[in-house]
Design an enzyme around this catalytic site. Structure first.
Site, mmCIF file in Angstrom:
data_model
loop_
_atom_site.group_PDB
_atom_site.id
_atom_site.type_symbol
_atom_site.label_atom_id
_atom_site.label_comp_id
_atom_site.label_asym_id
_atom_site.label_seq_id
_atom_site.Cartn_x
_atom_site.Cartn_y
_atom_site.Cartn_z
ATOM 1 N N ASP A 63 0.811 -1.224 0.000
ATOM 2 C CA ASP A 63 0.000 0.000 0.000
ATOM 3 C C ASP A 63 0.842 1.272 0.000
ATOM 4 O O ASP A 63 0.789 2.087 0.928
ATOM 5 C CB ASP A 63 -0.947 0.010 1.205
ATOM 6 C CG ASP A 63 -1.823 -1.227 1.273
ATOM 7 O OD1 ASP A 63 -2.248 -1.702 0.210
ATOM 8 O OD2 ASP A 63 -2.067 -1.726 2.386
ATOM 9 N N GLU A 87 23.459 6.955 6.120
ATOM 10 C CA GLU A 87 22.907 5.942 7.023
ATOM 11 C C GLU A 87 23.075 4.557 6.393
ATOM 12 O O GLU A 87 22.841 4.375 5.194
ATOM 13 C CB GLU A 87 21.436 6.215 7.297
ATOM 14 C CG GLU A 87 21.182 7.536 8.023
ATOM 15 C CD GLU A 87 21.888 7.593 9.364
ATOM 16 O OE1 GLU A 87 21.800 6.606 10.135
ATOM 17 O OE2 GLU A 87 22.543 8.617 9.645
ATOM 18 N N GLU A 104 21.228 2.166 6.669
ATOM 19 C CA GLU A 104 19.911 1.705 6.230
ATOM 20 C C GLU A 104 19.422 2.433 4.982
ATOM 21 O O GLU A 104 18.244 2.351 4.622
ATOM 22 C CB GLU A 104 18.894 1.825 7.360
ATOM 23 C CG GLU A 104 18.606 3.229 7.851
ATOM 24 C CD GLU A 104 19.571 3.722 8.922
ATOM 25 O OE1 GLU A 104 19.253 4.747 9.561
ATOM 26 O OE2 GLU A 104 20.637 3.087 9.119
ATOM 27 N N GLU A 146 -12.980 -0.895 -7.092
ATOM 28 C CA GLU A 146 -12.914 -1.864 -5.998
ATOM 29 C C GLU A 146 -12.484 -1.189 -4.705
ATOM 30 O O GLU A 146 -13.185 -1.263 -3.697
ATOM 31 C CB GLU A 146 -11.944 -2.996 -6.351
ATOM 32 C CG GLU A 146 -11.818 -4.079 -5.287
ATOM 33 C CD GLU A 146 -13.062 -4.946 -5.178
ATOM 34 O OE1 GLU A 146 -13.247 -5.581 -4.124
ATOM 35 O OE2 GLU A 146 -13.852 -4.999 -6.139
#
Length: 460
Positions: free
Chosen positions: A37, A330, A332, A211
């Site tokens: 999402d 970083e 990450e 939908e």
């Protein structure tokens, strides 16, 4: 680490849905956990990506938290962790499903659906933060709106009027007040006509293709609603209108049914002169309808504002610019990861952990220029440590340097290590390849290169 998590991490370079070059791919853009999402937000030269988190081994939409990532180049994504969870809402019971964040009044408002503990119905809450990465807090202490439907999208028109849309099986909107945490009037249903949303066959209760998962925005005077269509499996379709509430005209397919997830969810932005379409699939090992992964493609609108048909790829979007290795990066911040995970660091932000022998991180398009001379990293180890091999252009590519990581007495007992570097010139893909003995080796918080002209600047 759960068995599913380790299994996923160990197989990331063998993505069966993609060609054998998958280790060089950049889609899906997050490999350390399952994500779903996508909701991108452009702010101050970065794309902030808000996602859900499918738990390992899910056999339903088991989602307990929302996550945030960001990138300035569309390929190297920084993990900002989870600044919002179901438990952030005292009134919520479960289900951290698809939401969207927006910036206004110097604050960031994140609209999310979750199940109301008291009623057992899906409701939409709103969280607020001073930073795009949080921390976010419940702005109201109760749902903003509740009618059992979900998947909110938020849009601020040129007039300053903000709108919140949501719905499955219907499509609703309210006009938000300037405070972004209240609204005027009552929820209003947008008519789902076949002219506006296409024709569905085989389901007399749902005559149109709409939908769920609406995404509303305006571009060049035209209003767009991109949505998950049909079910199941879903594809992505879109409609356009001259105004924010219609009348809508169905325009066709954006992304056909593809991949191994029976759902999909759109997010569309313009960034640095390009247009980008975010979606999710089940492309990581162990992936599927309940273990999804977010991906992105670049596209070009037609002269009439039409959106072309977009196909899922392993390559993903091209890099915008380069990454500067001479500023602190970083650990990450990752284009592709194999075997590692992330966790909150005692020094702030996140760090890379659960590193075992042979694991690696790819950072794409690193601009070394005339050449780096040394590498510095912030590391910690509760075991005997290991080594960081600096490889160029491949996980087994040219070795530019090797840094030794000692045991530090704890996984959050941080120290700084450095090592010499040679041959790192021009713009290259950088691989941090981790080696050592058995078990977990060490954690990495951040890294930085220096050169004879750009010295390392000392951090903590």
């Amino acid at each position: 680490m759960t068995p599913a998590r380790r299994w996923l991490a160990g197989l990331l370079c063998v993505v069966l849905l993609f060609p054998a070059s998958a280790a060089q791919a950049d889609n899906p853009i997050i490999q350390t956990i399952y994500t779903a999402d996508p909701a991108p937000l452009v702010h101050n030269g970065r794309v902030y990506l808000y996602t859900g988190h499918d738990e390992d081994g899910s056999t339903w939409f088991t989602m307990n938290e929302w996550r945030v990532w960001s990138s300035s180049d569309m390929v190297n994504w920084t993990d900002h962790g989870s600044p919002l969870r179901v438990s952030s809402f005292a009134w919520a019971r479960s289900d951290a499903w698809a939401g969207q964040a927006i910036h206004r009044n110097g604050k960031f408002y994140w609209y999310v659906p979750t199940t109301n503990r008291a009623t057992g119905r899906m409701a939409i809450g709103v969280a607020v933060a001073d930073s795009p990465t949080g921390p976010f807090r419940d702005a109201l202490g109760r749902p903003l709106v509740e009618n059992g439907e979900f998947d909110p999208t938020v849009f601020i028109d040129d007039t300053g009027q903000a709108y919140l849309y949501w719905g499955n099986p219907n499509l609703w909107y309210v006009k938000l007040n300037p405070d972004m945490i209240s609204y005027s009037g009552s929820p209003t249903q947008i008519p789902l006509t076949t002219a506006g949303f296409g024709t569905r066959t085989g389901d007399p209760n749902r005559p149109t293709l709409f939908e769920e998962g609406p995404w509303v925005y305006k571009r060049n005077g035209l209003y767009y609603i991109v949505f998950a269509a049909k079910c199941c499996p879903e594809f992505i379709a879109y409609s356009t209108a001259p105004g924010p509430t219609g009348p809508w005209t169905y325009r066709g397919t954006v992304m056909p049914t593809q991949g191994s997830s029976f759902t999909n969810h759109p997010g569309v932005i313009d960034f640095q002169g390009g247009s980008y379409f975010f979606y999710h699939n089940g492309a990581l090992p162990g992936g599927g309808g309940f273990t999804r992964s977010v991906a992105v493609e670049k596209f070009t609108y037609g002269p009439d504002g039409s959106i072309p048909t977009i196909t899922m790829t392993a390559a993903g979007a091209p890099q915008v610019g380069t990454l500067n290795p001479y500023t602190r990066q970083e650990a990450e911040t990752i284009a592709w990861a194999s075997g590692v995970e992330t966790e909150p660091s005692i020094e702030g932000g996140m760090n890379v952990g659960w590193i075992e022998n042979g694991d690696s991180i790819k950072v794409k398009g690193v601009a070394f220029g005339a050449g780096a001379t040394s590498f510095t990293a912030r590391v910690a180890s509760a075991s005997g440590g290991g080594k960081i091999e600096l490889r160029l252009d491949g996980v087994n590519g040219t070795l530019a340097g090797t840094c030794t990581v000692p045991g530090t007495g704890g996984w959050q007992a941080w120290t700084t290590v450095s090592c010499p570097v040679s041959g790192a010139t021009g713009t290259r893909d950088l691989y941090l390849r981790f080696t050592g003995g058995g078990g977990y080796l060490f954690n990495v918080n951040w890294w930085q290169f220096s050169s004879s002209t750009v010295p390392y600047s000392h951090g903590p």
